[in-house]
Design a protein around this motif. Sequence first.
Motif, PDB file in Angstrom:
ATOM      1  N   VAL A   9      -0.229 -13.180  -3.566  1.00  0.00           N
ATOM      2  CA  VAL A   9       0.912 -13.227  -4.482  1.00  0.00           C
ATOM      3  C   VAL A   9       1.085 -11.882  -5.186  1.00  0.00           C
ATOM      4  O   VAL A   9       2.217 -11.434  -5.417  1.00  0.00           O
ATOM      5  N   VAL A  10      -0.011 -11.219  -5.496  1.00  0.00           N
ATOM      6  CA  VAL A  10       0.087  -9.873  -6.069  1.00  0.00           C
ATOM      7  C   VAL A  10       0.780  -8.934  -5.078  1.00  0.00           C
ATOM      8  O   VAL A  10       1.664  -8.154  -5.449  1.00  0.00           O
ATOM      9  N   ALA A  11       0.409  -9.014  -3.806  1.00  0.00           N
ATOM     10  CA  ALA A  11       1.038  -8.167  -2.790  1.00  0.00           C
ATOM     11  C   ALA A  11       2.540  -8.442  -2.702  1.00  0.00           C
ATOM     12  O   ALA A  11       3.353  -7.508  -2.625  1.00  0.00           O
TER      13      ALA A  11
ATOM     14  N   GLN B 255       8.296  -7.074  -4.155  1.00  0.00           N
ATOM     15  CA  GLN B 255       9.477  -7.416  -4.949  1.00  0.00           C
ATOM     16  C   GLN B 255       9.804  -6.287  -5.937  1.00  0.00           C
ATOM     17  O   GLN B 255      10.968  -5.938  -6.127  1.00  0.00           O
ATOM     18  N   ALA B 256       8.778  -5.727  -6.554  1.00  0.00           N
ATOM     19  CA  ALA B 256       8.984  -4.642  -7.508  1.00  0.00           C
ATOM     20  C   ALA B 256       9.550  -3.412  -6.820  1.00  0.00           C
ATOM     21  O   ALA B 256      10.387  -2.694  -7.378  1.00  0.00           O
TER      22      ALA B 256
ATOM     23  N   ARG C 174       0.824  -1.216   0.000  1.00  0.00           N
ATOM     24  CA  ARG C 174       0.000   0.000   0.000  1.00  0.00           C
ATOM     25  C   ARG C 174       0.863   1.273   0.000  1.00  0.00           C
ATOM     26  O   ARG C 174       0.470   2.297  -0.565  1.00  0.00           O
ATOM     27  N   GLU C 175       2.003   1.208   0.666  1.00  0.00           N
ATOM     28  CA  GLU C 175       2.841   2.395   0.816  1.00  0.00           C
ATOM     29  C   GLU C 175       3.470   2.852  -0.496  1.00  0.00           C
ATOM     30  O   GLU C 175       3.835   4.015  -0.643  1.00  0.00           O
ATOM     31  N   ASN C 176       3.610   1.930  -1.447  1.00  0.00           N
ATOM     32  CA  ASN C 176       4.187   2.283  -2.748  1.00  0.00           C
ATOM     33  C   ASN C 176       3.611   1.345  -3.797  1.00  0.00           C
ATOM     34  O   ASN C 176       4.246   0.399  -4.241  1.00  0.00           O
ATOM     35  N   ARG C 177       2.351   1.637  -4.186  1.00  0.00           N
ATOM     36  CA  ARG C 177       1.640   0.748  -5.107  1.00  0.00           C
ATOM     37  C   ARG C 177       2.347   0.661  -6.455  1.00  0.00           C
ATOM     38  O   ARG C 177       2.912   1.638  -6.941  1.00  0.00           O
TER      39      ARG C 177
ATOM     40  N   ALA D 162      -2.440  -2.811  -5.278  1.00  0.00           N
ATOM     41  CA  ALA D 162      -1.781  -2.644  -6.572  1.00  0.00           C
ATOM     42  C   ALA D 162      -2.758  -2.037  -7.555  1.00  0.00           C
ATOM     43  O   ALA D 162      -3.982  -2.069  -7.361  1.00  0.00           O
ATOM     44  N   GLU D 163      -2.199  -1.488  -8.631  1.00  0.00           N
ATOM     45  CA  GLU D 163      -3.005  -1.115  -9.794  1.00  0.00           C
ATOM     46  C   GLU D 163      -2.963  -2.293 -10.753  1.00  0.00           C
ATOM     47  O   GLU D 163      -1.880  -2.707 -11.183  1.00  0.00           O
ATOM     48  N   ILE D 164      -4.122  -2.840 -11.077  1.00  0.00           N
ATOM     49  CA  ILE D 164      -4.189  -4.077 -11.855  1.00  0.00           C
ATOM     50  C   ILE D 164      -4.502  -3.792 -13.316  1.00  0.00           C
ATOM     51  O   ILE D 164      -5.337  -2.945 -13.642  1.00  0.00           O
ATOM     52  N   ILE D 165      -3.830  -4.521 -14.199  1.00  0.00           N
ATOM     53  CA  ILE D 165      -4.150  -4.551 -15.619  1.00  0.00           C
ATOM     54  C   ILE D 165      -4.495  -5.987 -15.988  1.00  0.00           C
ATOM     55  O   ILE D 165      -3.674  -6.897 -15.797  1.00  0.00           O
TER      56      ILE D 165
END
Length: 334
Positions: free
Chosen positions: A321-323, A328-329, A12-15, A41-44
């Motif tokens: 897993v998205v979180a 990781q990103a 959340r701190e750096n989506r 996250a912002e999802i595509i």
Amino acid sequence: MELMKKIWQLARENRKKIVLPEGNEERTLLACKSIRDNGIAEIILVGNVEEIRNKAKEIGADIEGINIEDPETSDKTKKLAETFYELRKNKGMTLEKADKIVRDPLYFGTMLVKTGEVDGMVSGAIHTTGDLLRPGLQIVKTAPGVSVVSSFFIMQVPDCEYGQDGMLVFSDCAVNPNPNQDQLASIAVATAETAKNLCGLEPRVAMLSFSTMGSADHEMVDKVRNATNIVKEKRPDILIDGELQLDAAIVRKVADQKAPDSDVAGRANVLVFPDLQAGNIGYKLVQRFAKAEAIGPICQGFARPINDLSRGCSSEDIVNVVAVTVVQAQNCAK
């Protein structure tokens, strides 16, 4: 689970932007609401817009505000195909073939990662690990200094004195059948970084074997011993030791007898298995017998995060897993 709460908070701190190429898969669509509402996250999503929206409506999945990219109509497809051609032309790639390949959702998603349009990718609910790794290795490739992509599990064992209050990181349990000594060393380094950056651990890495500090001689032991020495030489900042039997790695009393001079033995919180058979069997034994929570498999070693899902995953697994992929990103950007 406390660890996942921390990972969600970090996300959340750096989506970051994460692409989900299995856009019309039910669990993926159900996960989108939680990811969006929790600000993870912002999802595509990738796929046919009408099909995805109809499927979401059919199963009651709220995807309002979620971006959808259709490779057949996207204004990004042409540029992605040209970039893919440039990356692979020395392998015999043509523009015509590249245009066809990048319309595959997995390749489209992987190219979005490569070009920086997104920060990471999560797939695998309806695709095999091989389906995911193939474009990842062709396009994104491994991070600098990393020779092999591997996987890890975060094991949370209730009421357990071992590791860090019952938390241990296991690797490699899902990708490399029989890594050589250099690959095993690379896996150890990547897993130590994972333990530090994702789990907040001060990694103490045990290189596992059926031998402890020369108690047996065999080529399989030599591989583990040599891999340990490679890491010690290349990364003296990593606390690592081996070869160690499992009990010597995590049990203080055993370590005092078998490896009294080791700074890792009896205190390990990162366990690196010598091959995939041992790793896969090991994590499943702990998961079933100790009723452990097993988070993973998560990939490590890509230049940008690409993560696999179990085909038996739940929508909650996808959210988690998205979180992880977001965190990781974040670390890739440092």
